[in-house]
Design a protein around this motif. Structure first.
Motif, mmCIF file in Angstrom:
data_model
loop_
_atom_site.group_PDB
_atom_site.id
_atom_site.type_symbol
_atom_site.label_atom_id
_atom_site.label_comp_id
_atom_site.label_asym_id
_atom_site.label_seq_id
_atom_site.Cartn_x
_atom_site.Cartn_y
_atom_site.Cartn_z
ATOM 1 N N SER A 113 43.253 109.139 53.020
ATOM 2 C CA SER A 113 43.159 108.121 54.074
ATOM 3 C C SER A 113 42.770 108.752 55.407
ATOM 4 C CB SER A 113 44.481 107.366 54.214
ATOM 5 O OG SER A 113 44.769 106.658 53.027
ATOM 6 N N ARG B 31 39.533 107.877 57.649
ATOM 7 C CA ARG B 31 39.648 107.482 59.061
ATOM 8 C C ARG B 31 38.828 108.415 59.958
ATOM 9 N NH1 ARG B 31 44.681 105.739 57.407
ATOM 10 N NH2 ARG B 31 45.765 107.678 57.835
ATOM 11 N N LEU C 137 38.584 101.116 54.953
ATOM 12 C CA LEU C 137 39.683 101.749 54.219
ATOM 13 C C LEU C 137 40.662 100.651 53.829
ATOM 14 C CD1 LEU C 137 41.199 104.250 53.188
ATOM 15 C CD2 LEU C 137 42.206 104.475 55.481
ATOM 16 N N CYS D 180 44.040 99.548 51.675
ATOM 17 C CA CYS D 180 45.286 99.955 51.018
ATOM 18 C C CYS D 180 45.561 98.965 49.891
ATOM 19 C CB CYS D 180 46.426 99.949 52.038
ATOM 20 S SG CYS D 180 48.031 100.330 51.328
ATOM 21 N N TYR E 60 44.916 100.694 58.208
ATOM 22 C CA TYR E 60 43.984 100.213 57.187
ATOM 23 C C TYR E 60 43.207 99.005 57.687
ATOM 24 C CZ TYR E 60 47.200 103.081 54.554
ATOM 25 O OH TYR E 60 47.980 104.122 54.136
#
Length: 147
Positions: free
Chosen positions: A48, A52, A63, A65, A85
């Protein structure tokens, strides 16, 4: 829309941050713009973070989740999750599955909805290993940073 997901062990025993970031950048350069994470262990945190970091250069990438089931902290810490996210989803196909089977079902959903897997798998057991095996059986392109 081309999608990529990340799978890895709960504990990462190597410094993979540079190679993980490079793999994400290569994926974006190849046209991948959706990145799924399970957000459950150390690899997921690093994956993650790499996405980012890539979003600074490529703000169009997303992104996502993917949770296996609803937990109260999704409501309690909603602002925190929303800051990390672009979206948080629980796939409708796995809602109602017993919680002990939900993580495996979520992992299979992620594989089914992506074309590329970036992973860190060094053991022959565990959820990440099972997910990567499933991806291999589905003919997905796999980049294993643990090899």
């Amino acid at each position: 829309m081309k999608a990529c997901c990340g799978f890895g062990h709960r504990t990462v025993l190597a410094n993979i941050d540079d190679s993980l970031y490079a793999a994400v950048i290569n994926a974006v350069d190849a046209g991948y713009n959706m990145f799924y994470t399970g957000a459950m262990g150390e690899f997921d945190t690093r994956f993650s973070s790499a996405v980012r970091k890539a979003k600074v250069r490529y703000p169009q990438i997303k992104l996502i989740c993917v949770k296996p089931y609803f937990t109260s902290n999704l409501n309690t810490n909603k602002e925190y999750y929303c800051s990390l996210y672009d979206n948080i989803i629980i796939p409708p196909e796995i809602i109602g599955i017993h919680y002990k089977a939900a993580i495996k079902a979520r992992n299979q959903w992620m594989v089914d909805h992506c074309d590329l897997i970036i992973c860190y798998v060094i053991r022959s057991y565990g959820g990440a290993t099972q997910a990567v095996r499933y991806a291999c059986n589905q003919g997905k392109h796999i980049i294993n940073l643990g090899e």
